[in-house]
Motif scaffolding. Sequence first.
Motif, PDB file in Angstrom:
ATOM      1  N   GLU A 217       0.854  -1.209   0.000  1.00 35.50           N
ATOM      2  CA  GLU A 217       0.000   0.000   0.000  1.00 35.50           C
ATOM      3  C   GLU A 217       0.883   1.250   0.000  1.00 35.50           C
ATOM      4  O   GLU A 217       0.634   2.218  -0.729  1.00 35.50           O
ATOM      5  CB  GLU A 217      -0.900   0.024   1.243  1.00 35.50           C
ATOM      6  CG  GLU A 217      -2.012  -0.993   1.217  1.00 35.50           C
ATOM      7  CD  GLU A 217      -2.759  -1.106   2.557  1.00 35.50           C
ATOM      8  OE1 GLU A 217      -3.691  -1.900   2.614  1.00 35.50           O
ATOM      9  OE2 GLU A 217      -2.384  -0.423   3.537  1.00 35.50           O
ATOM     10  N   ALA A 218       1.930   1.200   0.829  1.00 38.62           N
ATOM     11  CA  ALA A 218       2.843   2.351   0.929  1.00 38.62           C
ATOM     12  C   ALA A 218       3.553   2.579  -0.403  1.00 38.62           C
ATOM     13  O   ALA A 218       3.666   3.718  -0.884  1.00 38.62           O
ATOM     14  CB  ALA A 218       3.867   2.113   2.038  1.00 38.62           C
ATOM     15  N   ALA A 219       4.012   1.483  -1.018  1.00 31.42           N
ATOM     16  CA  ALA A 219       4.716   1.609  -2.302  1.00 31.42           C
ATOM     17  C   ALA A 219       3.781   2.224  -3.346  1.00 31.42           C
ATOM     18  O   ALA A 219       4.183   3.086  -4.135  1.00 31.42           O
ATOM     19  CB  ALA A 219       5.207   0.239  -2.754  1.00 31.42           C
ATOM     20  N   GLU A 220       2.508   1.806  -3.322  1.00 33.02           N
ATOM     21  CA  GLU A 220       1.548   2.341  -4.301  1.00 33.02           C
ATOM     22  C   GLU A 220       1.359   3.849  -4.119  1.00 33.02           C
ATOM     23  O   GLU A 220       1.337   4.608  -5.091  1.00 33.02           O
ATOM     24  CB  GLU A 220       0.219   1.597  -4.167  1.00 33.02           C
ATOM     25  CG  GLU A 220      -0.692   1.873  -5.336  1.00 33.02           C
ATOM     26  CD  GLU A 220      -1.959   1.033  -5.344  1.00 33.02           C
ATOM     27  OE1 GLU A 220      -2.195   0.268  -4.397  1.00 33.02           O
ATOM     28  OE2 GLU A 220      -2.702   1.173  -6.316  1.00 33.02           O
ATOM     29  N   LYS A 221       1.252   4.252  -2.850  1.00 32.08           N
ATOM     30  CA  LYS A 221       1.117   5.697  -2.577  1.00 32.08           C
ATOM     31  C   LYS A 221       2.362   6.438  -3.081  1.00 32.08           C
ATOM     32  O   LYS A 221       2.269   7.488  -3.695  1.00 32.08           O
ATOM     33  CB  LYS A 221       1.035   5.945  -1.069  1.00 32.08           C
ATOM     34  CG  LYS A 221      -0.301   5.632  -0.426  1.00 32.08           C
ATOM     35  CD  LYS A 221      -0.255   6.060   1.046  1.00 32.08           C
ATOM     36  CE  LYS A 221      -1.607   5.996   1.707  1.00 32.08           C
ATOM     37  NZ  LYS A 221      -2.183   4.674   1.849  1.00 32.08           N
ATOM     38  N   ALA A 222       3.541   5.875  -2.776  1.00 29.93           N
ATOM     39  CA  ALA A 222       4.785   6.588  -3.070  1.00 29.93           C
ATOM     40  C   ALA A 222       5.070   6.650  -4.574  1.00 29.93           C
ATOM     41  O   ALA A 222       5.388   7.728  -5.100  1.00 29.93           O
ATOM     42  CB  ALA A 222       5.950   5.932  -2.328  1.00 29.93           C
ATOM     43  N   ILE A 223       4.925   5.530  -5.268  1.00 29.01           N
ATOM     44  CA  ILE A 223       5.302   5.551  -6.699  1.00 29.01           C
ATOM     45  C   ILE A 223       4.384   6.455  -7.505  1.00 29.01           C
ATOM     46  O   ILE A 223       4.804   7.055  -8.487  1.00 29.01           O
ATOM     47  CB  ILE A 223       5.401   4.139  -7.328  1.00 29.01           C
ATOM     48  CG1 ILE A 223       4.072   3.397  -7.280  1.00 29.01           C
ATOM     49  CG2 ILE A 223       6.528   3.329  -6.711  1.00 29.01           C
ATOM     50  CD1 ILE A 223       4.049   2.122  -8.124  1.00 29.01           C
ATOM     51  N   SER A 224       3.118   6.591  -7.066  1.00 29.08           N
ATOM     52  CA  SER A 224       2.216   7.482  -7.820  1.00 29.08           C
ATOM     53  C   SER A 224       2.595   8.942  -7.602  1.00 29.08           C
ATOM     54  O   SER A 224       2.130   9.836  -8.308  1.00 29.08           O
ATOM     55  CB  SER A 224       0.753   7.227  -7.455  1.00 29.08           C
ATOM     56  OG  SER A 224       0.531   7.534  -6.108  1.00 29.08           O
ATOM     57  N   HIS A 225       3.451   9.194  -6.605  1.00 27.19           N
ATOM     58  CA  HIS A 225       3.969  10.554  -6.385  1.00 27.19           C
ATOM     59  C   HIS A 225       5.319  10.714  -7.083  1.00 27.19           C
ATOM     60  O   HIS A 225       5.986  11.741  -6.954  1.00 27.19           O
ATOM     61  CB  HIS A 225       4.123  10.792  -4.878  1.00 27.19           C
ATOM     62  CG  HIS A 225       4.198  12.239  -4.478  1.00 27.19           C
ATOM     63  ND1 HIS A 225       5.360  12.965  -4.554  1.00 27.19           N
ATOM     64  CD2 HIS A 225       3.259  13.093  -4.021  1.00 27.19           C
ATOM     65  CE1 HIS A 225       5.130  14.204  -4.141  1.00 27.19           C
ATOM     66  NE2 HIS A 225       3.861  14.304  -3.811  1.00 27.19           N
ATOM     67  N   GLY A 226       5.749   9.667  -7.787  1.00 26.20           N
ATOM     68  CA  GLY A 226       7.042   9.733  -8.486  1.00 26.20           C
ATOM     69  C   GLY A 226       8.212   9.356  -7.581  1.00 26.20           C
ATOM     70  O   GLY A 226       9.365   9.664  -7.902  1.00 26.20           O
ATOM     71  N   ILE A 227       7.922   8.671  -6.466  1.00 26.39           N
ATOM     72  CA  ILE A 227       8.974   8.338  -5.488  1.00 26.39           C
ATOM     73  C   ILE A 227       9.365   6.869  -5.663  1.00 26.39           C
ATOM     74  O   ILE A 227       8.527   5.979  -5.485  1.00 26.39           O
ATOM     75  CB  ILE A 227       8.440   8.552  -4.048  1.00 26.39           C
ATOM     76  CG1 ILE A 227       8.000  10.010  -3.845  1.00 26.39           C
ATOM     77  CG2 ILE A 227       9.471   8.138  -3.004  1.00 26.39           C
ATOM     78  CD1 ILE A 227       7.152  10.255  -2.607  1.00 26.39           C
ATOM     79  N   GLU A 228      10.626   6.593  -6.019  1.00 31.32           N
ATOM     80  CA  GLU A 228      11.018   5.182  -6.135  1.00 31.32           C
ATOM     81  C   GLU A 228      11.071   4.582  -4.734  1.00 31.32           C
ATOM     82  O   GLU A 228      11.485   5.230  -3.775  1.00 31.32           O
ATOM     83  CB  GLU A 228      12.318   5.000  -6.916  1.00 31.32           C
ATOM     84  CG  GLU A 228      13.570   5.420  -6.253  1.00 31.32           C
ATOM     85  CD  GLU A 228      14.786   5.142  -7.150  1.00 31.32           C
ATOM     86  OE1 GLU A 228      14.875   4.063  -7.732  1.00 31.32           O
ATOM     87  OE2 GLU A 228      15.643   6.057  -7.247  1.00 31.32           O
ATOM     88  N   THR A 229      10.605   3.351  -4.638  1.00 28.03           N
ATOM     89  CA  THR A 229      10.400   2.748  -3.322  1.00 28.03           C
ATOM     90  C   THR A 229      11.105   1.404  -3.258  1.00 28.03           C
ATOM     91  O   THR A 229      11.066   0.639  -4.227  1.00 28.03           O
ATOM     92  CB  THR A 229       8.880   2.582  -3.079  1.00 28.03           C
ATOM     93  OG1 THR A 229       8.282   3.868  -3.175  1.00 28.03           O
ATOM     94  CG2 THR A 229       8.578   1.985  -1.710  1.00 28.03           C
ATOM     95  N   MET A 230      11.769   1.151  -2.125  1.00 26.54           N
ATOM     96  CA  MET A 230      12.462  -0.125  -1.966  1.00 26.54           C
ATOM     97  C   MET A 230      12.097  -0.757  -0.639  1.00 26.54           C
ATOM     98  O   MET A 230      11.969  -0.052   0.364  1.00 26.54           O
ATOM     99  CB  MET A 230      13.966   0.114  -1.974  1.00 26.54           C
ATOM    100  CG  MET A 230      14.586  -0.146  -3.317  1.00 26.54           C
ATOM    101  SD  MET A 230      16.222   0.513  -3.324  1.00 26.54           S
ATOM    102  CE  MET A 230      15.862   2.226  -3.461  1.00 26.54           C
ATOM    103  N   ILE A 231      11.949  -2.072  -0.659  1.00 23.99           N
ATOM    104  CA  ILE A 231      11.845  -2.818   0.599  1.00 23.99           C
ATOM    105  C   ILE A 231      13.165  -3.562   0.723  1.00 23.99           C
ATOM    106  O   ILE A 231      13.565  -4.286  -0.209  1.00 23.99           O
ATOM    107  CB  ILE A 231      10.663  -3.811   0.575  1.00 23.99           C
ATOM    108  CG1 ILE A 231       9.354  -3.061   0.328  1.00 23.99           C
ATOM    109  CG2 ILE A 231      10.593  -4.582   1.898  1.00 23.99           C
ATOM    110  CD1 ILE A 231       8.148  -3.959   0.117  1.00 23.99           C
TER     111      ILE A 231
END
Length: 368
Positions: A217-231
């Motif tokens: 859910e967090a990754a979905e929020k972040a990538i739609s803001h243009g933020i690359e996300t890593m776990i």
Amino acid sequence: MSTSHWKRIVVKVGSALIAPHQQGCSSHYLLGIAQFIATCRAQGCQVVLVSSGSVAAGRHRFPDTAEPSISLKKAMAAAGQADMMATWDKLFDFPSAQLLLTHGDLRDRDRYISIKNTIFTLLDNGLLPIINENDAVTAAKLRVGDNDNLSAMVAAAADADALIICSDVKGLYTKNPNLHEDATLIKQVSEINAEIYAMAGGATSSVGTGGMLTKIEAAEKAISHGIETMIVDGFDADTFNQLLKGQNPGTLFTPYDVPMQEHLHWMMHTSQIQGELIVENDFSADLEEHDTQLTTDDVVAVRGNFSVGDTVLVRKGDGTKLAKAKSNYSSCLLHFIADQEDREFANNAQQKTGPLISDKNIAILEQL
Ligand SMILES: Nc1ncnc2c1ncn2[C@@H]1O[C@H](COP(=O)(O)OP(=O)(O)O)[C@@H](O)[C@H]1O
Ligand SMILES: N[C@@H](CCC(=O)OP(=O)(O)O)C(=O)O
């Protein structure tokens, strides 16, 4: 992916890294993370830390219980938060600052802007903001509930380039690796869809909240803001060497090429729906089109109590969700208009106030 291109990042650290044995805080796993944060800052990249762990850190102050009640968890958070901050503080040779937030703060646009400004002021003055949910005071209705989603909301508010979620596993696996030996690590996700959500299970440790589901859910929020996300795996010291070399040590979620506009992203992913505007099942107008904006004639029912400027859900009678939008009318006024027998009042209101929602304040929910 390259750390040298990042101007600002958010690092989220899970509870198991802070209090691995639930006997108070331990700096064992935090040292590598703190060194990574210090190196990023030395390279000119601003860092915001979202740290879980207050509940886990405070747990040993109370009688041992397998399933602590909500009120006991709040007391644990109150007891552990200061310890957790002190543990971080010892690892940095620059000052840090604490921000304790609730969803009640983030979903109010004025408070959200105020939080944004505080974060930027701290960063511009060289402090490290350390953020957690204010668990001790938060009522159920006002909670984010997990720090994965909180970190994505913070990353959006801070306009970060990257969100790094440090957990107790290497990344997203095809299924929970703690339960299935044949689970395999997924290195890169370019689209978050139902298949990805189906892989994500809950937490299996006694201290984690939300497991992989809230991370997706967090990754979905972040990538739609243009933020690359890593776990990534925060237990493994090599994770941070790899990150500094521009390598991907865990699972990388690639950001949208065209991010959502800031106020629409906030409305879609952070604000809370205060009410509903229900339209006919055969409603088919494009709500983003300037010429087909929603009028009182389109609305067959109004649910909830909302004021002008609140976020509402536009949906069909059959439940299909069409959009989240900022309402230009209060629910009171809409009920009053609906009660009038002649159209004159509605026409006058529409001439004065315009459409129910404007095409600039609408986020279409076609994917839900
Ligand atoms: N598909 C999956 N891939 C990896 N981990 C998963 C998956 N499904 C569920 N999990 C669980 O998610 C946990 C990580 O989430 P959580 O316990 O909330 O950690 P944190 O405290 O870092 O937020 C893992 O330890 C694992 O038990
Ligand atoms: N706010 C809580 C943490 C909630 C949470 O999401 O925990 P985690 O899954 O370990 O990131 C605390 O400080 O204990």
